[in-house]
Write a protein that holds these residues in place. Structure first.
Motif, PDB file in Angstrom:
ATOM      1  N   ARG A 246      11.792  -1.238   5.835  1.00  0.00           N
ATOM      2  CA  ARG A 246      11.040  -0.833   4.652  1.00  0.00           C
ATOM      3  C   ARG A 246      10.661  -2.034   3.787  1.00  0.00           C
ATOM      4  N   ASP A 247      11.602  -2.976   3.640  1.00  0.00           N
ATOM      5  CA  ASP A 247      11.285  -4.186   2.869  1.00  0.00           C
ATOM      6  C   ASP A 247      10.078  -4.893   3.470  1.00  0.00           C
ATOM      7  N   PHE A 248      10.124  -5.000   4.798  1.00  0.00           N
ATOM      8  CA  PHE A 248       9.046  -5.704   5.484  1.00  0.00           C
ATOM      9  C   PHE A 248       7.711  -4.977   5.295  1.00  0.00           C
ATOM     10  N   LEU A 249       7.763  -3.657   5.434  1.00  0.00           N
ATOM     11  CA  LEU A 249       6.556  -2.836   5.278  1.00  0.00           C
ATOM     12  C   LEU A 249       5.988  -2.965   3.859  1.00  0.00           C
ATOM     13  N   THR A 250       6.875  -2.911   2.875  1.00  0.00           N
ATOM     14  CA  THR A 250       6.441  -3.023   1.480  1.00  0.00           C
ATOM     15  C   THR A 250       5.719  -4.342   1.264  1.00  0.00           C
ATOM     16  N   LYS A 251       6.279  -5.392   1.878  1.00  0.00           N
ATOM     17  CA  LYS A 251       5.661  -6.704   1.772  1.00  0.00           C
ATOM     18  C   LYS A 251       4.239  -6.675   2.362  1.00  0.00           C
ATOM     19  N   MET A 252       4.130  -6.016   3.519  1.00  0.00           N
ATOM     20  CA  MET A 252       2.806  -5.945   4.152  1.00  0.00           C
ATOM     21  C   MET A 252       1.792  -5.226   3.250  1.00  0.00           C
ATOM     22  N   LEU A 253       2.259  -4.159   2.629  1.00  0.00           N
ATOM     23  CA  LEU A 253       1.348  -3.362   1.802  1.00  0.00           C
ATOM     24  C   LEU A 253       1.000  -4.061   0.496  1.00  0.00           C
ATOM     25  N   THR A 254       1.974  -4.748  -0.098  1.00  0.00           N
ATOM     26  CA  THR A 254       1.727  -5.336  -1.419  1.00  0.00           C
ATOM     27  C   THR A 254       1.291  -6.795  -1.322  1.00  0.00           C
ATOM     28  N   GLU A 255       2.193  -7.661  -0.855  1.00  0.00           N
ATOM     29  CA  GLU A 255       1.857  -9.086  -0.836  1.00  0.00           C
ATOM     30  C   GLU A 255       0.660  -9.387   0.054  1.00  0.00           C
ATOM     31  N   ASN A 256       0.664  -8.794   1.284  1.00  0.00           N
ATOM     32  CA  ASN A 256      -0.436  -9.097   2.206  1.00  0.00           C
ATOM     33  C   ASN A 256      -1.657  -8.228   1.974  1.00  0.00           C
ATOM     34  N   GLY A 257      -1.439  -7.114   1.307  1.00  0.00           N
ATOM     35  CA  GLY A 257      -2.563  -6.243   0.959  1.00  0.00           C
ATOM     36  C   GLY A 257      -3.210  -5.496   2.110  1.00  0.00           C
ATOM     37  N   PHE A 258      -2.441  -5.235   3.160  1.00  0.00           N
ATOM     38  CA  PHE A 258      -3.014  -4.439   4.249  1.00  0.00           C
ATOM     39  C   PHE A 258      -3.049  -2.970   3.864  1.00  0.00           C
ATOM     40  N   SER A 259      -4.034  -2.259   4.379  1.00  0.00           N
ATOM     41  CA  SER A 259      -4.074  -0.832   4.068  1.00  0.00           C
ATOM     42  C   SER A 259      -3.173  -0.066   5.020  1.00  0.00           C
ATOM     43  N   ALA A 260      -2.638   1.034   4.511  1.00  0.00           N
ATOM     44  CA  ALA A 260      -1.751   1.855   5.332  1.00  0.00           C
ATOM     45  C   ALA A 260      -2.484   2.314   6.582  1.00  0.00           C
ATOM     46  N   ASP A 261      -3.743   2.624   6.424  1.00  0.00           N
ATOM     47  CA  ASP A 261      -4.565   3.086   7.540  1.00  0.00           C
ATOM     48  C   ASP A 261      -4.582   2.065   8.683  1.00  0.00           C
ATOM     49  N   ASP A 262      -4.787   0.787   8.310  1.00  0.00           N
ATOM     50  CA  ASP A 262      -4.837  -0.258   9.329  1.00  0.00           C
ATOM     51  C   ASP A 262      -3.475  -0.500   9.964  1.00  0.00           C
ATOM     52  N   ILE A 263      -2.437  -0.427   9.153  1.00  0.00           N
ATOM     53  CA  ILE A 263      -1.096  -0.607   9.715  1.00  0.00           C
ATOM     54  C   ILE A 263      -0.810   0.491  10.727  1.00  0.00           C
ATOM     55  N   ILE A 264      -1.157   1.705  10.369  1.00  0.00           N
ATOM     56  CA  ILE A 264      -0.933   2.830  11.281  1.00  0.00           C
ATOM     57  C   ILE A 264      -1.704   2.636  12.587  1.00  0.00           C
ATOM     58  N   LYS A 265      -2.950   2.211  12.446  1.00  0.00           N
ATOM     59  CA  LYS A 265      -3.780   2.008  13.632  1.00  0.00           C
ATOM     60  C   LYS A 265      -3.144   0.979  14.570  1.00  0.00           C
ATOM     61  N   GLN A 266      -2.634  -0.099  13.975  1.00  0.00           N
ATOM     62  CA  GLN A 266      -2.020  -1.147  14.793  1.00  0.00           C
ATOM     63  C   GLN A 266      -0.700  -0.682  15.410  1.00  0.00           C
ATOM     64  N   ILE A 267       0.056   0.104  14.649  1.00  0.00           N
ATOM     65  CA  ILE A 267       1.303   0.644  15.213  1.00  0.00           C
ATOM     66  C   ILE A 267       0.969   1.503  16.420  1.00  0.00           C
ATOM     67  N   PHE A 293      -3.423  11.280   8.302  1.00  0.00           N
ATOM     68  CA  PHE A 293      -4.262  12.277   7.638  1.00  0.00           C
ATOM     69  C   PHE A 293      -3.837  12.508   6.192  1.00  0.00           C
ATOM     70  N   MET A 294      -2.522  12.665   6.004  1.00  0.00           N
ATOM     71  CA  MET A 294      -1.994  12.919   4.649  1.00  0.00           C
ATOM     72  C   MET A 294      -2.440  11.839   3.671  1.00  0.00           C
ATOM     73  N   ILE A 295      -2.364  10.601   4.122  1.00  0.00           N
ATOM     74  CA  ILE A 295      -2.713   9.499   3.231  1.00  0.00           C
ATOM     75  C   ILE A 295      -4.188   9.574   2.844  1.00  0.00           C
ATOM     76  N   SER A 296      -5.029   9.914   3.822  1.00  0.00           N
ATOM     77  CA  SER A 296      -6.455  10.007   3.493  1.00  0.00           C
ATOM     78  C   SER A 296      -6.724  11.198   2.585  1.00  0.00           C
ATOM     79  N   GLU A 297      -5.801  12.173   2.599  1.00  0.00           N
ATOM     80  CA  GLU A 297      -5.942  13.323   1.702  1.00  0.00           C
ATOM     81  C   GLU A 297      -5.489  12.989   0.287  1.00  0.00           C
ATOM     82  N   GLY A 298      -4.954  11.782   0.103  1.00  0.00           N
ATOM     83  CA  GLY A 298      -4.578  11.376  -1.238  1.00  0.00           C
ATOM     84  C   GLY A 298      -3.104  11.455  -1.558  1.00  0.00           C
ATOM     85  N   ALA A 299      -2.274  11.672  -0.520  1.00  0.00           N
ATOM     86  CA  ALA A 299      -0.833  11.640  -0.763  1.00  0.00           C
ATOM     87  C   ALA A 299      -0.416  10.202  -1.068  1.00  0.00           C
ATOM     88  N   ASP A 300       0.688  10.032  -1.753  1.00  0.00           N
ATOM     89  CA  ASP A 300       1.168   8.688  -2.086  1.00  0.00           C
ATOM     90  C   ASP A 300       1.536   7.954  -0.800  1.00  0.00           C
TER      91      ASP A 300
END
Lengths: 325, 443
Positions: A246-267, A293-300
């Motif tokens: 989770r720490d690593f993921l948080t870093k990816m989302l915040t410091e690196n600024g990747f979108s959740a959508d792109d991370i999911i696609k790569q996973i 899908f949930m994220i694109s629907e506006g979930a946190d």
């Protein structure tokens, strides 16, 4: 570098088209003999359908090809009136020169309505002396059967890694940019046999500097690198370390600024490269798809992504000793 | 010249057609020729694409020494155009193939060919075929010249009030697909004329792949043979499959039989088709193969997931979900605990056709609403559903109201039958008609 490379390097000669050898060989014969049946080009984007149609026209007509080659993008003009007017008018008049027919290229013909397709079929036959049709589509099931019957079907395949990289190398040399081998591989991993996307990505990377490595490619694409994704999956799916992951993921989302959508696609792509038992793989993907899908629907997205990590951590037990590190 | 056109038979003696059918057609034509108007003034040629319907009609005109007028879906075929060209032509005037009036020998007969008669685009507007079917019916009633209608799907032609009436005025001729030997023979003759040396076994392969469609087979031959003097087995490689039965059939079967998601996924990628299309095939056949209720339930779980994401693609216009659809569909292969062998033929889904018909129901409803909206100075949204339902009730119960409305609103068949039945009945009737129709044809 003001040109769009996709256009600048669009092959004008049939023999420069990559990965479609059987097709190219036939098209060359049509150009040589100045005769051809109506054609249907089916296949995924970026595999050379439009390029082949244009290259065939150039081979047939020479430099005046534009007068005899009428391109209609069916996704703009898709109604029956186009067929009953514009197409019929162009088709009925004979061209000048030594090739007795003109070509109408109906790009994205699967976007023509069924009624418009129906109106097309006798036109194809009645004016075949003066006009040949080339239809392109992604899915041939959207082309009505009577039209399929009237055409020769060429299936364009997704390009292989070698085909794409060969072309990219040619472009790199010409543009005098320094691209390492891993960068080419990264481009292919991201664009999957779509030449148009691959060249666009190369140009985007080149705009960031003359020396290009895998990291540059991922930065240009805005996607997290494979190394990062592997790291994330190792922590969660293999080591079962939720907090670390989770720490690593948080870093990816915040410091690196990747979108959740792109991370999911790569996973998603990385999961298929791992050796996970299929019944577990599909369970993970099921969750992944839903979260996407949930994220694109506006979930946190933070909470949803944490839930994903939890899921991955949970499966680390199930696949213990089954996946190679 | 394109081979399919170049070698289109000019005369009936070169057309491959069953003897009894040919007899029927010639007897009918002879009657016209001798000035005896046959009981059925029109023939309807029915059958799938590429088996010689249009060719037979044109060759007939040629052999009888008739002129012919052809109206097909590339022409506007609304009431005005059909009356102007077909009806006027069928009465007296002499017309050219393109519908222009021309002078020919006095008293020469003209065959009126209405091709693609199942594809009338019956909407109003400058390019629509509004009132086309009614005009065909009137033409048939009044005609003094032979008429041939050509269709793939006779059901489409004979539906609706005008369609039902039309049936009384015609004789149906059902064209059959050719067998692969007949097609291979045709290909062989073409090769001889083009000076191409080829082994018959190769032509038989092309013929088999065409599934009985001669034109497709000739196109395939031209595709690989143009500019060649000799054909070998290797030349077959460039032929792409048409979106035919075999490929979707094979893919569906692989999915149901294999226990590997990976190989299921590869087959799916190879097929490269619209997920909707694949899902309909699986839906139709999953229950025929996954006999254990556990397997069936799990199988449907994944199909449903694929379906949900397919819906999300449409509603969000986001194609990124496509990968998941392919994942879920391929996962159907590993949803089963049991192993199944090939134990039953797969069935192709009728649902695709029904879908396109329910779509036409919606379009019909919208067309009526739009007309009503104009009369009542309001939008479609206002009309639906309350005003519409009341209008329909009155329409159904009050005969005078109905007749007046048909006239002033200029309603076509589909609109009238939509209003007279309720929506479920309408689609049920459509379905029932279709089944009766097919049952009758089988006899």
């Amino acid at each position: 570098m003001e040109d769009i490379w996709v256009e600048k390097y669009r092959p004008v000669k049939l023999e420069d088209i990559k990965g479609q050898n059987f097709i190219v060989e036939r098209l060359k014969a049509y150009a040589k003999n100045k005769n051809m049946p109506h054609l249907l080009f089916a296949g995924p984007p970026g595999t050379g359908k439009t390029t082949s149609a244009i290259a065939l026209a150039i081979a047939l007509y020479g430099e005046n090809w534009k007068n005899k080659f009428h391109e209609l993008n069916a996704s703009d003009e898709r109604g029956i009136d186009i067929v009953r007017n514009q197409i019929k008018d162009f088709a009925r008049t004979a061209p000048s020169g030594d090739v007795p027919f003109k070509i109408i290229f109906l790009d994205e013909a699967d976007h023509l309505t069924a009624d418009a397709q129906a109106a097309l079929r006798r036109t194809m036959e009645k004016f075949s002396k003066t006009c040949r049709f080339i239809l392109s589509c992604n899915y041939s099931s959207k082309i009505i059967e009577p039209i399929q019957s009237r055409t020769s079907v060429f299936r364009f395949r997704s390009l292989t890694e070698d085909d794409v990289i060969e072309r990219l190398k040619y472009i790199s040399q010409n543009e005098k940019i320094d691209v390492d081998e891993d960068a080419f591989k990264a481009i292919y991993a991201i664009t999957n046999g779509d030449m148009r996307k691959a060249i666009n990505l190369l140009q985007a990377a080149a705009s960031m500097g003359r020396e290009i490595n895998a990291d540059t490619i991922y930065r240009a694409s805005g996607l997290p690198s494979r190394e990062m994704i592997k790291n994330l999956l190792e922590k969660s799916l293999i080591d079962g370390d939720f907090l670390g992951a989770r720490d690593f993921l948080t870093k990816m989302l915040t410091e690196n600024g990747f979108s959740a959508d792109d991370i999911i696609k790569q996973i998603h792509s990385e999961l298929f490269r791992m050796n996970i038992p299929e019944e577990i793989l599909i369970e993970i993907i099921d969750k992944l798809a839903e979260i996407n899908f949930m994220i694109s629907e506006g979930a946190d997205e933070r909470i949803n992504m944490d839930a994903l990590v939890a899921k991955l951590t949970f499966y680390s037990r199930k696949i213990e000793n089954k996946v190679e590190k | 010249m394109e081979w399919a056109e170049k070698y289109r038979p000019k005369s009936l003696k070169d057309v491959v057609i069953r003897e009894d059918m040919l007899r029927k057609i010639i007897d009918w034509a002879e009657a016209w020729k001798k000035g005896r108007v046959p009981e059925k003034k029109a023939l309807v040629f029915e059958g799938r694409p590429g088996i010689g319907k249009t060719t037979t009609a044109i060759a007939l005109a040629h052999d009888m020494g008739w002129d012919y007028i052809e109206l097909n879906a590339s022409d506007i075929r609304d009431e005005h155009h059909i009356k102007d060209i077909a009806l006027r032509g069928s009465l007296q005037q002499t017309l050219g193939v393109e519908g222009n009036y021309m002078k020919t020998n006095e008293g020469r007969m003209k065959l009126i060919i209405i091709d693609e008669a199942d594809n009338l685009y019956e909407v109003r507007g400058p390019f629509g075929d509004f009132g086309g079917k009614r005009a065909i019916l009137e033409t048939l009633k009044l005609a003094r010249q032979p008429i041939i209608l050509i269709v793939n799907d006779p059901y489409e032609l004979f539906k609706g009030e005008n369609g039902i009436q039309l049936k009384y005025h015609v004789e149906e001729i059902e064209f059959r697909a050719l067998n692969y030997r007949q097609i291979a023979n045709i290909l062989y003759k073409i090769c001889q004329m083009e000076g191409i040396k080829v082994d018959k076994s190769i032509l038989e392969k092309i013929a088999q792949k065409s599934g009985g469609d001669v034109r497709a087979a000739i196109n395939d031959l031209e595709q690989i043979a143009e500019g060649k003097k000799y054909l070998s087995e290797n030349d077959l490689n460039s032929i792409g499959y048409r979106d035919d039965f075999q490929n979707i059939y094979g893919t569906t079967l692989t999915l149901l039989l294999t226990n590997s998601m990976k190989s299921a996924r590869e087959t799916l990628m190879e097929l490269d088709e619209d997920p909707d299309f694949i899902m309909q095939w699986i839906d139709e056949n999953l229950p025929r193969y996954y006999l254990d209720p556990y397997d069936l339930d799990r199988g449907y779980y994944f199909l449903e997931r694929a379906n949900i994401f397919n819906g999300r693609i449409y509603s969000r216009q986001y194609y990124g979900y496509l990968v998941y659809i392919m994942d879920f569909i391929s996962a159907i292969s590993i949803a089963k605990k049991n192993k199944y062998g090939i134990h039953e033929k797969l069935k192709s889904p009728d649902f695709l056709k029904i879908m396109s018909r329910t779509k036409s129901i919606r379009q019909t409803r919208d067309r009526i609403s739009l007309k009503l909206g104009k009369v009542m100075h309001t939008s479609i949204e206002e009309i639906n559903p309350d005003i519409f339902e009341m209008y329909r009730t009155i329409f159904r119960n009050d005969r005078k109201f109905k007749e007046f409305q048909i006239e002033v609103m200029k309603m076509d068949d589909s609109e009238i039958s939509f209003l007279t039945g309720n929506e479920e009945e309408y689609s049920k009737n459509e379905e029932k008609n279709k089944q009766n129709f097919q049952r009758k044809r089988k006899k």
